[in-house]
Write a protein that holds these residues in place. Structure first.
Motif, PDB file in Angstrom:
ATOM      1  N   ALA A 113      -8.802  -2.723  -9.877  1.00 46.19           N
ATOM      2  CA  ALA A 113      -8.323  -1.463  -9.317  1.00 46.19           C
ATOM      3  C   ALA A 113      -8.132  -0.450 -10.434  1.00 46.19           C
ATOM      4  CB  ALA A 113      -7.009  -1.674  -8.560  1.00 46.19           C
TER       5      ALA A 113
ATOM      6  N   ASN B 156      -4.363   0.469  -3.578  1.00 43.91           N
ATOM      7  CA  ASN B 156      -4.600  -0.840  -2.958  1.00 43.91           C
ATOM      8  C   ASN B 156      -5.067  -0.695  -1.514  1.00 43.91           C
ATOM      9  OD1 ASN B 156      -4.709  -3.660  -3.003  1.00 43.91           O
ATOM     10  ND2 ASN B 156      -2.614  -3.877  -2.296  1.00 43.91           N
ATOM     11  N   GLU B 157      -6.014   0.202  -1.287  1.00 39.98           N
ATOM     12  CA  GLU B 157      -6.476   0.464   0.074  1.00 39.98           C
ATOM     13  C   GLU B 157      -7.163  -0.746   0.700  1.00 39.98           C
ATOM     14  OE1 GLU B 157      -8.947   3.857  -0.230  1.00 39.98           O
ATOM     15  OE2 GLU B 157      -7.285   5.257  -0.606  1.00 39.98           O
ATOM     16  N   GLU B 158      -7.833  -1.552  -0.111  1.00 39.83           N
ATOM     17  CA  GLU B 158      -8.529  -2.728   0.420  1.00 39.83           C
ATOM     18  C   GLU B 158      -7.641  -3.956   0.487  1.00 39.83           C
ATOM     19  OE1 GLU B 158     -11.974  -3.332  -1.937  1.00 39.83           O
ATOM     20  OE2 GLU B 158     -12.955  -1.465  -1.325  1.00 39.83           O
ATOM     21  N   GLY B 159      -6.404  -3.860  -0.005  1.00 36.74           N
ATOM     22  CA  GLY B 159      -5.485  -4.991   0.060  1.00 36.74           C
ATOM     23  C   GLY B 159      -5.854  -6.136  -0.851  1.00 36.74           C
ATOM     24  N   ALA B 160      -6.544  -5.863  -1.962  1.00 28.79           N
ATOM     25  CA  ALA B 160      -6.971  -6.934  -2.869  1.00 28.79           C
ATOM     26  C   ALA B 160      -5.867  -7.368  -3.821  1.00 28.79           C
ATOM     27  CB  ALA B 160      -8.186  -6.471  -3.672  1.00 28.79           C
TER      28      ALA B 160
ATOM     29  N   ARG C 191       0.849  -1.186   0.000  1.00 28.85           N
ATOM     30  CA  ARG C 191       0.000   0.000   0.000  1.00 28.85           C
ATOM     31  C   ARG C 191       0.886   1.237   0.000  1.00 28.85           C
ATOM     32  NH1 ARG C 191      -4.591  -1.464   4.592  1.00 28.85           N
ATOM     33  NH2 ARG C 191      -5.309  -3.411   3.657  1.00 28.85           N
TER      34      ARG C 191
END
Length: 469
Positions: A271, A297-301, A231
């Motif tokens: 994304a 990549n705030e949600e870490g996907a 991130r």
């Protein structure tokens, strides 16, 4: 005489059982036909071309609208996700691992405590170094006092100058010793601090490579755990060198180039990000150049080394004429006229963006073009515009009906399946209708009760009764 009575009784039992099964099958089949007839009729209507017009000549088609809109110029590529930074956490001091303070897969901050090593030997070394420092500091202090006294005596000409010079040399020697002792103390403190293993960077932890009780050290190749900074995260991909000029022009002008990431099937967007930089050399083997795009990549996907489909927007066409991509066939489209007929229009295909494509030709904003059913058309053919989802919904209804019937067949016993196979179509419909009206438990208990009552009735029948032929 007894054998003939047994035959008559067996025939009477079969007659009762067959009669009961036939009645149940007729009722179930009639109920099933009543429930499925509307769906079957809808499916048939959606597939039958002749039902869309009274004369049966109109061909059913789906249409899309010609419209002006902004269209993106996209470049597709295949990319791989790359961590912004990667660090292997190793022990800087050798020793037994006493505790682990992290959980695999967690997000950690730089400086966060991860593990602890046995520090007793390092604490003892520090204590020894501190003792040496205190001893030498005391000797230095005494030598400095002696020097002060010798200097006072020399001023009164009561002592030789050589003795004063010797004392000065001793003071400087002890000052060096104290400085060396201080360095040893600082080194011992540093080694002691290494027994607390902390995160060098912020990021996501990987799988643990060492357990409590293991002896770890700086030479361990795998370390204790790996941290990857995700991130933000980067995507590395290659674009054709023909697009390099347009990309550089946009970058030099200060414009941002949007980048989209899609999954393997290109059905789900993962994304959105921005192009960060391009490489400084073109790969002569493939004729491509590498580029890197950044994503929050705030949600870490997104994960490092993940495969992605990349779509880079290199330009934006303003207010261009577009049609649905399914309407184009061999550089032609079928235009629906106001009188319900179609005519072919030749077009020039441009940029494709999703399900829309830019075109040039004799089309106007708001025109209707055929998107489904093109293969059945010819110039001047009569068409009937239908809802594009009607056939899909009819097929779905038919599939649901088939799935329910399959599930019902699976719930039957082998004997019941054999009986159903021997039934006529009407009897089978009545049978399934009756079974659908009952709960599975009630149906199972009812079947058992029916068999039991049939056997009881057969046993109570008179042996002298005439068999049914």
């Amino acid at each position: 005489m007894s054998s003939w009575s047994a035959v008559r009784q067996q025939g009477r039992v079969r007659w009762w059982f067959v009669s009961l099964v036939l009645l149940a099958a007729a009722a179930a089949g009639a109920w099933w036909w009543k429930q499925q007839a509307p769906a079957a009729a809808s499916a048939g209507a959606a597939r039958a071309p002749g039902r869309f017009s009274g004369a049966g000549a109109a061909q059913p088609v789906s249409v899309g609208v010609v419209q002006r809109q902004d269209l993106r110029v996209m470049v597709s590529a295949i990319g791989t996700m790359s961590a912004r930074a990667t660090a292997v956490v190793r022990a800087k001091a050798s020793g037994e691992l006493l505790s682990i303070k992290f959980k695999e897969g967690d997000e950690v901050k730089a400086g966060q405590l991860l593990a602890e090593i046995d520090s007793r030997s390092y604490q003892a070394t520090l204590t020894q170094a501190q003792g040496n420092l205190q001893r030498d500091q005391a000797q230095l202090k005494n030598a400095q006092l002696d020097l002060q006294r010798y200097q006072d005596l020399l001023a009164k000409d009561s002592i030789a100058a050589q003795q004063v010079d010797t004392q000065k040399a001793l003071v400087r020697q002890l000052e060096g010793t104290v400085a060396a002792d201080q360095a040893q103390v600082d080194a011992a403190k540093l080694q002691l601090s290494y027994t607390r293993i902390t995160a060098p960077i912020s990021g996501r932890l990987g799988l643990r490579q060492a357990d409590v009780g293991n002896v770890v050290g700086p030479s361990d190749a795998a370390g204790i755990v790996t941290i990857t900074q995700v991130r933000p995260i980067d995507a590395v991909f290659s674009v054709p060198e023909a697009q390099l000029v347009a990309i550089n022009q946009r970058l030099q002008s200060g414009a941002s180039l949007p980048v989209e990431l899609w999954d393997r099937e290109q059905k789900q967007r993962l994304a959105r990000g921005r192009l960060g930089a391009v490489d400084n050399a073109i790969d002569a083997t493939t004729g491509t150049i590498k580029a890197k795009a950044a994503f929050a990549n705030e949600e870490g996907a997104l994960f490092p080394n993940q495969f992605v489909n990349v779509k880079l927007q290199v330009n934006l066409l303003k207010d261009v004429l577009t049609v649905p991509s399914t309407a184009v066939q061999n550089n032609y489209v079928y235009l629906v006229r106001p009188d319900g007929t179609v005519t072919q229009r030749r077009i020039r295909v441009g940029v494709v963006d999703g399900d829309r494509v830019s075109v040039e030709g004799e089309l106007q904003d708001g025109d209707q073009v055929v998107t489904d059913g093109i293969d059945r058309l010819r110039e001047g053919a009569k068409v009937a515009v239908i809802d594009s989802g009607a056939a899909t919904r009819a097929d779905a209804a038919a599939q649901d009906a088939g799935a329910r019937r399959t599930a019902l067949m699976a719930s039957l016993t082998p004997q019941e399946r054999e009986q159903v196979a021997k039934m006529t179509q009407e009897e089978r419909r009545a049978f399934f209708r009756n079974r659908r009206a009952q709960a599975p438990q009630a149906a199972a208990s009812g079947a058992s009760a029916a068999v039991a009552s049939t056997q009881a009735a057969s046993a109570a029948a008179s042996p002298g009764s005439a068999p049914v032929r």
